[in-house]
Design a protein around this motif. Structure first.
Motif, short mmCIF file in Angstrom:
data_model
loop_
_atom_site.label_atom_id
_atom_site.label_comp_id
_atom_site.label_asym_id
_atom_site.label_seq_id
_atom_site.Cartn_x
_atom_site.Cartn_y
_atom_site.Cartn_z
N MET A 199 0.76 -1.09 0.00
CA MET A 199 0.00 -0.02 0.01
C MET A 199 0.98 1.38 0.03
N ILE A 200 0.58 2.27 -0.59
CA ILE A 200 1.24 3.47 -0.65
C ILE A 200 0.24 4.69 0.11
N THR A 201 0.42 5.24 1.06
CA THR A 201 -0.43 6.17 1.37
C THR A 201 -0.12 7.68 1.54
N ALA A 202 -0.82 8.61 1.72
CA ALA A 202 -0.21 10.07 1.78
C ALA A 202 0.61 10.23 2.90
N GLU A 203 0.41 9.54 4.00
CA GLU A 203 1.25 9.54 5.16
C GLU A 203 2.63 9.04 4.86
N ASP A 204 2.69 8.07 4.04
CA ASP A 204 4.08 7.36 3.50
C ASP A 204 4.97 8.67 2.76
N ILE A 205 3.99 9.24 1.68
CA ILE A 205 4.53 10.38 1.08
C ILE A 205 5.18 11.74 1.93
N SER A 206 4.24 11.86 2.87
CA SER A 206 4.57 13.00 3.80
C SER A 206 5.95 12.53 4.65
N ARG A 207 6.09 11.37 4.90
CA ARG A 207 7.27 10.93 5.45
C ARG A 207 8.39 11.29 4.66
#
Ligand code: SAM
Length: 121
Positions: A108-116
């Motif tokens: 999964m790729i989430t908005a959270e991963d991208i922010s991190r």
């Protein structure tokens, strides 16, 4: 950066016939908001989020297949993270299953991963 460069966590999945209550527990115990739904052949069949579980509770639905979203917006490993960020924004969602050519779920790729990822720069 590409989707495949995102630090991968073990992928947690659900099945269309899973009881909503079981899925709710899976979301809470793993501290996540999105779960890919996989059919008996291991292929992506849908996605479920905590929002869908709230909907199930509100309307008294007990099986996942009654509330999961079947038309899934996905990410591929060879796509750039930039493209995924735009896809998330455009579709008003916050997570996409990463899927290979055979519709098998890789993560999964989430908005959270991208922010991190951006936070680390
Ligand atoms: N903005 C919130 C968010 O980012 O999660 C909620 C809005 S979103 C429109 C809620 C619906 O989108 C849910 O029914 C969920 O199943 C669906 N959804 C979430 N991620 C999806 C994805 N990658 N592809 C298709 N539908 C998705």
């Amino acid at each position: 950066k590409m989707v495949r460069d995102i630090e991968s966590k073990p992928v947690i999945i659900t099945h269309p016939t899973d009881p909503v209550k079981e899925v709710a527990l899976k979301l809470v115990e793993n501290n996540i908001n999105h779960l890919p739904v996989v059919d008996s052949r291991g292929k992506l069949a849908g996605i479920v989020t905590s929002w869908d579980i709230a909907d199930a509770v509100a309307r008294g639905k007990t099986k996942l297949e009654e509330v999961m979203t079947r038309k899934v917006i996905i990410a591929r490993e060879d796509e750039s993270v930039d493209i995924i960020a735009r896809r998330i924004d455009k579709n008003n969602i916050s997570g996409l299953p990463i899927v290979d050519k055979d519709s098998k779920v890789k993560g999964m790729i989430t908005a959270e991963d991208i922010s991190r990822l951006i936070g680390k720069k």
